[in-house]
Design a protein around this motif. Structure first.
Motif, PDB file in Angstrom:
ATOM      1  N   VAL A  14       0.841  -1.196   0.000  1.00  0.00           N
ATOM      2  CA  VAL A  14       0.000   0.000   0.000  1.00  0.00           C
ATOM      3  C   VAL A  14       0.879   1.249   0.000  1.00  0.00           C
ATOM      4  N   HIS A  15       1.959   1.206   0.773  1.00  0.00           N
ATOM      5  CA  HIS A  15       2.919   2.311   0.809  1.00  0.00           C
ATOM      6  C   HIS A  15       3.446   2.597  -0.604  1.00  0.00           C
ATOM      7  N   ALA A  16       3.908   1.556  -1.283  1.00  0.00           N
ATOM      8  CA  ALA A  16       4.473   1.732  -2.623  1.00  0.00           C
ATOM      9  C   ALA A  16       3.461   2.306  -3.597  1.00  0.00           C
ATOM     10  N   ALA A  17       2.213   1.820  -3.507  1.00  0.00           N
ATOM     11  CA  ALA A  17       1.170   2.273  -4.434  1.00  0.00           C
ATOM     12  C   ALA A  17       0.753   3.717  -4.170  1.00  0.00           C
ATOM     13  N   GLN A  24       6.097   1.079  -9.162  1.00  0.00           N
ATOM     14  CA  GLN A  24       7.091   0.278  -8.465  1.00  0.00           C
ATOM     15  C   GLN A  24       6.437  -0.760  -7.558  1.00  0.00           C
ATOM     16  N   ASP A  25       7.219  -1.777  -7.216  1.00  0.00           N
ATOM     17  CA  ASP A  25       6.824  -2.780  -6.238  1.00  0.00           C
ATOM     18  C   ASP A  25       7.812  -2.743  -5.084  1.00  0.00           C
ATOM     19  N   TYR A  26       7.302  -2.910  -3.864  1.00  0.00           N
ATOM     20  CA  TYR A  26       8.144  -3.080  -2.692  1.00  0.00           C
ATOM     21  C   TYR A  26       7.976  -4.520  -2.224  1.00  0.00           C
ATOM     22  N   HIS A  47       8.273  16.881  -7.313  1.00  0.00           N
ATOM     23  CA  HIS A  47       7.567  16.023  -6.355  1.00  0.00           C
ATOM     24  C   HIS A  47       8.596  15.537  -5.348  1.00  0.00           C
ATOM     25  N   LEU A  48       8.290  15.724  -4.063  1.00  0.00           N
ATOM     26  CA  LEU A  48       9.193  15.313  -3.007  1.00  0.00           C
ATOM     27  C   LEU A  48       8.487  14.334  -2.090  1.00  0.00           C
ATOM     28  N   PHE A  49       9.219  13.330  -1.632  1.00  0.00           N
ATOM     29  CA  PHE A  49       8.648  12.479  -0.597  1.00  0.00           C
ATOM     30  C   PHE A  49       9.749  11.960   0.324  1.00  0.00           C
ATOM     31  N   LEU A  50       9.380  11.859   1.590  1.00  0.00           N
ATOM     32  CA  LEU A  50      10.270  11.340   2.619  1.00  0.00           C
ATOM     33  C   LEU A  50       9.635  10.063   3.148  1.00  0.00           C
ATOM     34  N   GLU A  51      10.357   8.943   3.049  1.00  0.00           N
ATOM     35  CA  GLU A  51       9.791   7.672   3.481  1.00  0.00           C
ATOM     36  C   GLU A  51      10.721   6.975   4.468  1.00  0.00           C
ATOM     37  N   GLN A  52      10.099   6.219   5.368  1.00  0.00           N
ATOM     38  CA  GLN A  52      10.838   5.380   6.306  1.00  0.00           C
ATOM     39  C   GLN A  52      10.046   4.090   6.519  1.00  0.00           C
ATOM     40  N   ILE A  53      10.752   2.957   6.494  1.00  0.00           N
ATOM     41  CA  ILE A  53      10.111   1.651   6.634  1.00  0.00           C
ATOM     42  C   ILE A  53      10.892   0.842   7.657  1.00  0.00           C
ATOM     43  N   ASN A  54      10.194   0.178   8.570  1.00  0.00           N
ATOM     44  CA  ASN A  54      10.883  -0.545   9.639  1.00  0.00           C
ATOM     45  C   ASN A  54      11.444  -1.892   9.203  1.00  0.00           C
ATOM     46  N   GLN A  55      10.991  -2.413   8.056  1.00  0.00           N
ATOM     47  CA  GLN A  55      11.476  -3.701   7.560  1.00  0.00           C
ATOM     48  C   GLN A  55      12.454  -3.517   6.400  1.00  0.00           C
ATOM     49  N   ARG A  56      13.251  -4.557   6.169  1.00  0.00           N
ATOM     50  CA  ARG A  56      14.123  -4.527   4.990  1.00  0.00           C
ATOM     51  C   ARG A  56      13.266  -4.769   3.755  1.00  0.00           C
ATOM     52  N   VAL A  57      13.469  -3.936   2.729  1.00  0.00           N
ATOM     53  CA  VAL A  57      12.626  -3.958   1.536  1.00  0.00           C
ATOM     54  C   VAL A  57      13.509  -3.865   0.302  1.00  0.00           C
ATOM     55  N   VAL A  58      13.142  -4.592  -0.744  1.00  0.00           N
ATOM     56  CA  VAL A  58      13.769  -4.387  -2.043  1.00  0.00           C
ATOM     57  C   VAL A  58      12.737  -3.708  -2.935  1.00  0.00           C
ATOM     58  N   GLN A  59      13.120  -2.571  -3.484  1.00  0.00           N
ATOM     59  CA  GLN A  59      12.233  -1.786  -4.334  1.00  0.00           C
ATOM     60  C   GLN A  59      12.659  -1.981  -5.793  1.00  0.00           C
ATOM     61  N   ASN A  60      11.686  -2.203  -6.658  1.00  0.00           N
ATOM     62  CA  ASN A  60      12.018  -2.262  -8.084  1.00  0.00           C
ATOM     63  C   ASN A  60      10.853  -1.720  -8.902  1.00  0.00           C
ATOM     64  N   GLY A  61      11.182  -1.114 -10.026  1.00  0.00           N
ATOM     65  CA  GLY A  61      10.149  -0.529 -10.874  1.00  0.00           C
ATOM     66  C   GLY A  61      10.755   0.340 -11.946  1.00  0.00           C
ATOM     67  N   PHE A 101      14.796   0.339 -12.195  1.00  0.00           N
ATOM     68  CA  PHE A 101      15.694   0.414 -11.041  1.00  0.00           C
ATOM     69  C   PHE A 101      15.431  -0.724 -10.069  1.00  0.00           C
ATOM     70  N   MET A 102      16.450  -1.010  -9.255  1.00  0.00           N
ATOM     71  CA  MET A 102      16.328  -1.930  -8.124  1.00  0.00           C
ATOM     72  C   MET A 102      17.143  -1.346  -6.983  1.00  0.00           C
ATOM     73  N   PHE A 103      16.502  -1.242  -5.826  1.00  0.00           N
ATOM     74  CA  PHE A 103      17.119  -0.600  -4.670  1.00  0.00           C
ATOM     75  C   PHE A 103      16.875  -1.456  -3.433  1.00  0.00           C
ATOM     76  N   HIS A 104      17.944  -1.825  -2.746  1.00  0.00           N
ATOM     77  CA  HIS A 104      17.855  -2.614  -1.523  1.00  0.00           C
ATOM     78  C   HIS A 104      17.912  -1.668  -0.327  1.00  0.00           C
ATOM     79  N   MET A 105      16.785  -1.585   0.382  1.00  0.00           N
ATOM     80  CA  MET A 105      16.615  -0.631   1.474  1.00  0.00           C
ATOM     81  C   MET A 105      16.629  -1.374   2.817  1.00  0.00           C
ATOM     82  N   PRO A 106      17.607  -1.111   3.690  1.00  0.00           N
ATOM     83  CA  PRO A 106      17.695  -1.829   4.965  1.00  0.00           C
ATOM     84  C   PRO A 106      16.627  -1.397   5.970  1.00  0.00           C
TER      85      PRO A 106
END
Length: 322
Positions: A14-17, A24-26, A47-61, A101-106
């Motif tokens: 839901v966050h990604a959407a 993109q998909d998280y 467009h600016l956004f600030l995001e924080q996620i408590n779990q490790r996520v791989v983002q791609n899109g 892109f693909m981004f590994h977010m800790p």
């Protein structure tokens, strides 16, 4: 007119959407309930956004077309890879519009993303004395700059974003938007033209990142016949140890756990986008290569801290979002 939104989520999909303009998909990789925050602000030119996620996520899109996309890591709490490149706490991320892109977010990472309309950014770029050097620099997805200079720029960019978010909107004129856009542009351009920033830097994608990305794509494209780790080794013509070490270095997990997590995320997206009357849990799981329903349910619950039957399904007139 400036628009802003502050949201909190318990689901990375839901966050990604909800991130405007990004396709993109998280995929959540670490086990437990997800908690995240997303603050967005949109003007005519950025467009600016600030995001924080408590779990490790791989983002791609795919990055938004017609844009120039930057991201500033606010903190770096673990191993990070952006487009296969290693990232430290003084790295600026960049993507051209339309670029995959693909981004590994800790776990616990906070990231500030700044996306400009291409015309706006290119006009500002042409006004700099180093426009030719910067165009070469912007061929890189990870731009390493002076740690001290980066820390200063990060503080100022966050302050600009915070001030814009807390503004009451009473005089949200185009003049105020232009001032914000120009301040953001100036800060990023000054950072990249700083003498301490090597304009000819080259940061190649690592072999380990290539292996992880290739395995990720195979897991999402061959959903019904997911290759085993041994089959992946054979396809990539590398040893099992090499694959194991690649996943440990890039994603801080094992190949088996990573690929299973990506597929479980696929099931979750499928469940959330379909009505229960139209697609059963068992059929959704089978679409992603899970054929033993009891094992699947246990693995799903371990990763997302809820059973598949507890996941919100799409409503008759739209998606049900938690």
């Amino acid at each position: 007119m400036t628009t802003m939104n502050i949201s909190h989520f318990r689901d990375v999909h839901v966050h990604a959407a909800t991130v405007q303009e990004w396709n993109q998909d998280y995929n959540q990789l670490t086990a437990g309930s997800a908690e995240s925050s997303l603050m967005q602000l949109t003007t005519a030119g950025c467009h600016l956004f600030l995001e924080q996620i408590n779990q490790r996520v791989v983002q791609n899109g795919v990055a938004p077309r017609g844009k120039m996309c930057f991201a500033v890591p606010i903190n770096v709490p673990g191993a990070i890879r952006m487009q296969g490149r290693e990232v430290d706490d003084s790295s600026l991320f960049f993507l051209h519009g339309g670029e995959e892109f693909m981004f590994h977010m800790p776990m616990g990472m906070e990231l500030l993303s700044i996306t400009f309309e291409r015309d706006l950014f290119e006009q500002a770029l042409e006004q700099t004395t180093a426009s030719r050097e910067l165009k070469l620099l912007l061929r890189q997805p990870v731009i390493r700059v002076s740690p001290q200079r980066f820390a200063q720029a990060r503080r100022r960019l966050l302050a600009l974003f915070s001030q814009a978010l807390t503004h009451d909107g009473g005089d949200s004129t185009r003049a105020r938007e232009l001032a914000l856009e120009q301040a953001m542009l100036d800060e990023l351009l000054q950072l990249m033209t700083d003498p301490a920033c090597d304009k000819h830097q080259r940061s190649p994608s690592s072999t380990r990142s290539f292996i992880v990305e290739k395995c990720h794509r195979l897991a999402t494209t061959q959903m019904l016949n997911v290759p085993s780790v041994i089959e992946l080794c054979q396809r990539l013509q590398v040893s099992r140890r090499t694959v194991q070490n690649s996943f440990r270095a890039v994603a801080e997990t094992t190949p088996l756990n990573y690929l299973r997590s990506v597929r479980l995320n696929g099931v979750r997206r499928t469940l959330m986008s379909t009505r229960a009357a139209d697609l059963s849990i068992g059929d959704a799981a089978a679409q992603w290569g899970f054929y033993h329903l009891s094992h699947f349910a246990a693995q799903y619950q371990e990763l997302f801290a809820e059973l598949p039957s507890q996941t919100a399904r799409a409503a008759i007139h739209g998606d049900a979002r938690a």
